[in-house]
Design a protein around this motif. Structure first.
Motif, PDB file in Angstrom:
ATOM      1  N   ARG A   1     -21.843   8.377   7.331  1.00 60.76           N
ATOM      2  CA  ARG A   1     -22.788   8.854   6.315  1.00 60.76           C
ATOM      3  C   ARG A   1     -22.860  10.376   6.358  1.00 60.76           C
ATOM      4  O   ARG A   1     -23.040  10.954   7.431  1.00 60.76           O
ATOM      5  N   VAL A   2     -22.704  10.966   5.192  1.00 62.74           N
ATOM      6  CA  VAL A   2     -22.720  12.419   5.075  1.00 62.74           C
ATOM      7  C   VAL A   2     -23.978  12.814   4.299  1.00 62.74           C
ATOM      8  O   VAL A   2     -24.264  12.228   3.257  1.00 62.74           O
ATOM      9  N   TYR A   3     -24.735  13.758   4.853  1.00 66.95           N
ATOM     10  CA  TYR A   3     -25.943  14.234   4.186  1.00 66.95           C
ATOM     11  C   TYR A   3     -25.753  15.687   3.809  1.00 66.95           C
ATOM     12  O   TYR A   3     -25.379  16.499   4.651  1.00 66.95           O
ATOM     13  N   ILE A   4     -25.992  15.998   2.550  1.00 62.41           N
ATOM     14  CA  ILE A   4     -25.782  17.361   2.056  1.00 62.41           C
ATOM     15  C   ILE A   4     -27.088  17.853   1.439  1.00 62.41           C
ATOM     16  O   ILE A   4     -27.647  17.208   0.545  1.00 62.41           O
ATOM     17  N   GLN A   5     -27.585  18.961   1.959  1.00 62.66           N
ATOM     18  CA  GLN A   5     -28.829  19.548   1.429  1.00 62.66           C
ATOM     19  C   GLN A   5     -28.595  21.021   1.147  1.00 62.66           C
ATOM     20  O   GLN A   5     -27.791  21.669   1.822  1.00 62.66           O
ATOM     21  N   LEU A   6     -29.323  21.546   0.164  1.00 58.54           N
ATOM     22  CA  LEU A   6     -29.297  22.984  -0.059  1.00 58.54           C
ATOM     23  C   LEU A   6     -29.811  23.693   1.187  1.00 58.54           C
ATOM     24  O   LEU A   6     -30.710  23.210   1.872  1.00 58.54           O
ATOM     25  N   LYS A   7     -29.239  24.852   1.488  1.00 57.48           N
ATOM     26  CA  LYS A   7     -29.708  25.639   2.626  1.00 57.48           C
ATOM     27  C   LYS A   7     -31.148  26.093   2.378  1.00 57.48           C
ATOM     28  O   LYS A   7     -31.588  26.231   1.237  1.00 57.48           O
TER      29      LYS A   7
ATOM     30  N   ALA B   1     -14.656  13.218   8.442  1.00 59.23           N
ATOM     31  CA  ALA B   1     -15.765  13.389   7.494  1.00 59.23           C
ATOM     32  C   ALA B   1     -16.161  14.863   7.408  1.00 59.23           C
ATOM     33  O   ALA B   1     -16.441  15.377   6.317  1.00 59.23           O
ATOM     34  N   GLU B   2     -16.175  15.540   8.561  1.00 58.22           N
ATOM     35  CA  GLU B   2     -16.553  16.958   8.535  1.00 58.22           C
ATOM     36  C   GLU B   2     -15.518  17.787   7.770  1.00 58.22           C
ATOM     37  O   GLU B   2     -15.865  18.711   7.042  1.00 58.22           O
ATOM     38  N   GLU B   3     -14.255  17.415   7.935  1.00 63.18           N
ATOM     39  CA  GLU B   3     -13.222  18.125   7.184  1.00 63.18           C
ATOM     40  C   GLU B   3     -13.373  17.867   5.673  1.00 63.18           C
ATOM     41  O   GLU B   3     -13.195  18.770   4.857  1.00 63.18           O
ATOM     42  N   MET B   4     -13.716  16.624   5.311  1.00 65.86           N
ATOM     43  CA  MET B   4     -13.929  16.310   3.884  1.00 65.86           C
ATOM     44  C   MET B   4     -15.073  17.145   3.316  1.00 65.86           C
ATOM     45  O   MET B   4     -15.003  17.609   2.177  1.00 65.86           O
ATOM     46  N   CYS B   5     -16.120  17.325   4.117  1.00 63.92           N
ATOM     47  CA  CYS B   5     -17.252  18.140   3.655  1.00 63.92           C
ATOM     48  C   CYS B   5     -16.800  19.563   3.406  1.00 63.92           C
ATOM     49  O   CYS B   5     -17.133  20.163   2.382  1.00 63.92           O
ATOM     50  N   ARG B   6     -16.034  20.111   4.370  1.00 68.33           N
ATOM     51  CA  ARG B   6     -15.617  21.505   4.222  1.00 68.33           C
ATOM     52  C   ARG B   6     -14.674  21.681   3.041  1.00 68.33           C
ATOM     53  O   ARG B   6     -14.717  22.685   2.337  1.00 68.33           O
ATOM     54  N   LYS B   7     -13.801  20.670   2.804  1.00 67.12           N
ATOM     55  CA  LYS B   7     -12.778  20.830   1.772  1.00 67.12           C
ATOM     56  C   LYS B   7     -13.222  20.404   0.383  1.00 67.12           C
ATOM     57  O   LYS B   7     -12.686  20.870  -0.615  1.00 67.12           O
ATOM     58  N   LEU B   8     -14.175  19.464   0.298  1.00 65.42           N
ATOM     59  CA  LEU B   8     -14.499  18.937  -1.027  1.00 65.42           C
ATOM     60  C   LEU B   8     -15.978  18.672  -1.266  1.00 65.42           C
ATOM     61  O   LEU B   8     -16.517  19.041  -2.311  1.00 65.42           O
TER      62      LEU B   8
ATOM     63  N   ALA C   1     -19.061  19.421   0.199  1.00 62.08           N
ATOM     64  CA  ALA C   1     -20.175  20.375   0.234  1.00 62.08           C
ATOM     65  C   ALA C   1     -19.707  21.741  -0.237  1.00 62.08           C
ATOM     66  O   ALA C   1     -18.525  22.075  -0.168  1.00 62.08           O
ATOM     67  N   ASN C   2     -20.651  22.522  -0.716  1.00 64.11           N
ATOM     68  CA  ASN C   2     -20.384  23.925  -1.050  1.00 64.11           C
ATOM     69  C   ASN C   2     -20.988  24.776   0.073  1.00 64.11           C
ATOM     70  O   ASN C   2     -22.209  24.963   0.118  1.00 64.11           O
ATOM     71  N   PRO C   3     -20.143  25.275   0.966  1.00 64.20           N
ATOM     72  CA  PRO C   3     -20.678  25.932   2.179  1.00 64.20           C
ATOM     73  C   PRO C   3     -21.480  27.201   1.887  1.00 64.20           C
ATOM     74  O   PRO C   3     -22.216  27.676   2.742  1.00 64.20           O
ATOM     75  N   VAL C   4     -21.352  27.733   0.678  1.00 60.33           N
ATOM     76  CA  VAL C   4     -22.121  28.938   0.342  1.00 60.33           C
ATOM     77  C   VAL C   4     -23.612  28.609   0.234  1.00 60.33           C
ATOM     78  O   VAL C   4     -24.453  29.365   0.703  1.00 60.33           O
TER      79      VAL C   4
END
Lengths: 81, 81
Positions: free
Chosen positions: A5-11, A58-65, A67-70
């Motif tokens: 499970r991947v959780y993505i939140q705005l900074k 999963a972490e690589e998928m987040c970095r590449k597609l 999540a928006n790391p900015v």
């Protein structure tokens, strides 16, 4: 097959209009809410031999597609929950 | 002030085009992914005296506003996580 499970939140500090709308709507309904932030939960079925490998993929998928790391932070956890 | 996290996912069997798009894009990038489902994570700051009260309020918010019970399932957990 591993479930990650991947959780993505705005900074912190990034304006979250969707969260503001949710929080305002809940207050209108009389709920004692002081704030809300809206992010994503993505449940991934990953072909991997070990839990560690699944998490790293999963972490690589987040970095590449995913999540928006900015403007976004992400975290990955294994399995249910 | 209690922090409650609400997770909202489409029920099993409901078509999830966003998940299909994510899974397809990850496969295109060469990741060994068999499926993805995309849902929401909402972090709520709730004024409540006890953990139990905060959770009950969050569940009521889901039923009244946050989730669509026809096509979505939700779960609520306390604090970080």
């Amino acid at each position: 097959m591993k479930e990650v499970r991947v959780y993505i939140q705005l900074k912190q500090g990034i304006l979250d209009p969707q969260g503001k709308a949710v929080s305002g709507a809940l207050q209108q309904l009389g709920f004692p809410v002081n704030g809300a932030r809206v992010g994503k939960e993505i449940v991934l079925e990953i072909e991997a031999d070990t839990d560690q490998q699944a998490l790293e993929l999963a972490e690589e998928m987040c970095r590449k597609l995913l999540a928006n790391p900015v403007v976004e932070d992400f975290r990955c956890t294994l399995g249910e929950g």
